[in-house]
Design an enzyme around this catalytic site. Structure first.
Site, PDB file in Angstrom:
ATOM      1  N   LYS A   1      21.706  14.722  11.638  1.00 29.30           N
ATOM      2  CA  LYS A   1      21.995  15.756  10.650  1.00 29.30           C
ATOM      3  C   LYS A   1      22.705  15.167   9.425  1.00 29.30           C
ATOM      4  CE  LYS A   1      19.964  19.106  12.653  1.00 29.30           C
ATOM      5  NZ  LYS A   1      18.739  19.667  12.036  1.00 29.30           N
TER       6      LYS A   1
ATOM      7  N   ASN B   1      12.931  23.218   9.040  1.00 31.60           N
ATOM      8  CA  ASN B   1      13.938  23.812   9.914  1.00 31.60           C
ATOM      9  C   ASN B   1      13.890  23.280  11.347  1.00 31.60           C
ATOM     10  OD1 ASN B   1      15.860  26.010  10.861  1.00 31.60           O
ATOM     11  ND2 ASN B   1      14.011  26.574  11.994  1.00 31.60           N
TER      12      ASN B   1
ATOM     13  N   TYR C   1      22.619  13.417  17.575  1.00 28.18           N
ATOM     14  CA  TYR C   1      22.356  14.683  16.885  1.00 28.18           C
ATOM     15  C   TYR C   1      23.140  14.748  15.580  1.00 28.18           C
ATOM     16  CZ  TYR C   1      22.399  19.592  15.643  1.00 28.18           C
ATOM     17  OH  TYR C   1      22.301  20.771  14.936  1.00 28.18           O
TER      18      TYR C   1
ATOM     19  N   ASP D   1       3.803  20.544  18.317  1.00 24.39           N
ATOM     20  CA  ASP D   1       5.057  19.918  18.703  1.00 24.39           C
ATOM     21  C   ASP D   1       5.342  18.820  17.684  1.00 24.39           C
ATOM     22  OD1 ASP D   1       7.177  18.534  19.769  1.00 24.39           O
ATOM     23  OD2 ASP D   1       6.292  18.257  21.754  1.00 24.39           O
TER      24      ASP D   1
END
Length: 260
Positions: free
Chosen positions: A156, A87, A152, A60
């Site tokens: 990114k 990824n 989020y 994890d």
């Protein structure tokens, strides 16, 4: 010893598709994800179908120092790593102040810390190769602020900025850095983020993980800085760069609010 690639978030979606396509190209694989069942199935598949070596680590990556442990695992194997695919990542939908802080910080550790740690500790290994590649997976969410996906989209945007800066810093080395920014992809992202109502709409515009992986790897090996797969995704990224930010934020807020 052959060519080796490390893929995080390899058990499903884009990561799995990238792993299979790299195996088809003759790369031996180091695979990292949380699900042992899915990793074992993937490793067995690429070994049988493509005759490559495949090792996997169940980890994890949101845990403290997980990225450091992954890098140590690769270094102990004494292999010639030439491709690194960062990824692993996910999103959480909702207003920042209403979501669990622990949950949001867990997301940031996965989306940011793991990529930073793994890249930092494996760069010396990559620099030893005649040619090496790093592909960081971002999102079209990186190109604008997204209300209800605030952290989020910010994470990114960090990956996008970090990748471009690192690319420039390494321009005189053998390591080429690219960033892949997919739009809606058939990976189950919307359901995990809590966007179940929007997931049905997104399915109409989803790209297949195999297509995203193919475009991403071609861009990586062609040395492209930014890779945005799909015409509509390119258009949305362009619009986010050139239209008024308040317009984009208002449109995005309205879209995601309808998924309540």
């Amino acid at each position: 010893m052959g060519k080796y690639a490390l893929i995080t978030g390899a058990s499903k979606g884009i990561g799995r598709a990238i792993a299979i396509q790299l195996a088809q190209a003759g790369y031996n694989l180091f695979l990292v994800a949380r699900s042992e069942t899915e990793l074992q199935e993937l490793a067995n598949y690429v070994i049988a179908a493509h005759g490559v070596k495949a090792a996997y680590l169940v980890k994890d990556l949101s845990q403290d120092n997980a990225g450091v442990l992954v890098a140590e695992w690769v270094r102990r194997s004494d292999i010639q790593l030439s491709v690194l695919i960062n990824n692993a990542g996910y999103g959480l939908w909702g207003n920042f102040a209403e979501l669990s802080l622990d949950g949001q910080m867990n997301m940031l550790r996965l989306n940011l810390d793991a990529t930073i740690e793994i890249t930092y500790h494996l760069l010396p290994l990559l620099k030893k190769q005649p040619k090496a590649y790093v592909l960081n997976v971002s999102s079209t969410a990186a190109y604008q602020a997204l209300p209800t996906l605030a952290l989020y989209s910010a994470s990114k945007a960090f990956i996008l900025s970090f990748s471009r800066a690192l690319r420039y810093e390494l321009k005189d080395t053998t390591v080429s850095v690219s960033v892949l920014s997919p739009g809606p992809t058939d990976t189950g992202f919307a359901h995990r983020a809590g966007l179940d109502a929007l997931a049905d709409l997104a399915e109409k515009f989803n790209m297949r993980p195999q297509d995203v992986a193919r475009i991403g790897l071609k861009g990586l090996f062609d040395g492209k800085a930014e890779i945005v797969p799909g015409f509509l995704n390119k258009l949305s990224a362009y619009a986010a760069k050139h239209l008024f930010k308040t317009w984009i934020e208002r449109i995005s807020a309205g879209l995601y609010r309808h998924s309540k």
